[in-house]
Scaffold this motif. Structure first.
Motif, short mmCIF file in Angstrom:
data_model
loop_
_atom_site.label_atom_id
_atom_site.label_comp_id
_atom_site.label_asym_id
_atom_site.label_seq_id
_atom_site.Cartn_x
_atom_site.Cartn_y
_atom_site.Cartn_z
N ASN A 128 2.92 2.17 -2.15
CA ASN A 128 3.11 2.67 -3.50
C ASN A 128 1.85 3.32 -4.07
OD1 ASN A 128 5.74 1.82 -3.52
ND2 ASN A 128 5.27 -0.14 -4.45
N ILE A 129 0.79 3.34 -3.31
CA ILE A 129 -0.47 3.92 -3.77
C ILE A 129 -0.48 5.42 -3.47
CG2 ILE A 129 -2.98 3.89 -3.48
CD1 ILE A 129 -1.84 1.37 -4.81
N THR A 136 -7.48 6.92 -6.72
CA THR A 136 -6.36 6.13 -6.23
C THR A 136 -5.46 5.78 -7.42
OG1 THR A 136 -7.77 5.19 -4.52
CG2 THR A 136 -5.72 4.04 -4.98
N MET A 143 0.82 -1.20 0.00
CA MET A 143 0.00 0.00 0.00
C MET A 143 0.86 1.27 0.00
SD MET A 143 -3.14 -0.83 -0.24
CE MET A 143 -4.03 0.63 0.26
N ASP A 153 -2.04 3.80 -8.88
CA ASP A 153 -1.07 2.73 -8.65
C ASP A 153 -0.01 2.80 -9.74
OD1 ASP A 153 0.39 0.47 -8.15
OD2 ASP A 153 -1.29 -0.93 -8.37
#
Length: 165
Positions: A3-4, A16, A1, A18
């Motif tokens: 890297n989000i 969001t 999480m 990614d």
């Protein structure tokens, strides 16, 4: 999480992001040449339509079996993805978040502080997500480049999120 990245604040939709999946996105750009080449301000839908049309024409003329040149093109593209330095424009994500009509400021949250820009400027930002084929793990997950390339050699690093005020 970790890297989000999230776009939040004075927006209709919280987005969001990614960066790990952007390598497969057709909107990615090569950061080694992006700021040194002249770009046309083309409509992305128009550009996509041209690419799809070209592919469709090729299939009609040559059939669905790929000729040797297309195979080598695909191999070249795969190799480029594995060794390239890439970024992606922020504009589509920012547009999808639908900032409120009274929103004026775009804030980049980093581990070591914040950077504020006028919202209009944010539409030109570029998000770097890959360096020589590797994700930006040490000072990432993304680097932020100004649209004019003025911080090309010293991008904003250690980004943790974005907010709109």
């Amino acid at each position: 999480m970790e890297n989000i990245i999230i776009i939040s604040g004075n927006v209709k939709y919280t987005i969001t992001l990614d960066p790990g999946v952007w390598i497969f996105d057709d909107r990615r750009v090569d950061l080694t040449t992006y700021f040194s080449t002249k770009r046309e301000n083309a409509n992305s839908l128009e550009e996509y339509t041209k690419v799809v049309s070209k592919h469709w024409d090729r299939e009609i003329m040559e059939g669905a079996i790929y000729p040797p040149t297309l195979k080598s093109e695909k191999k070249f593209e795969k190799e480029k993805v594995l060794t390239g330095t890439f970024g992606i424009p922020l504009k589509p994500f920012l547009t999808n978040s639908e900032p409120a009509s009274d929103a004026q400021t775009f804030v980049i949250h980093c581990k070591d502080g914040e950077h504020e820009y006028p919202l209009e400027t944010a539409y030109d930002l570029l998000l770097g997500f890959s360096n020589k084929g590797k994700p930006l793990k040490v000072d990432g997950p993304i680097h932020v480049y100004l649209g004019d390339g003025s911080n090309q050699h010293s991008p904003i690093k250690n980004v943790t999120g974005f907010s709109i005020k």
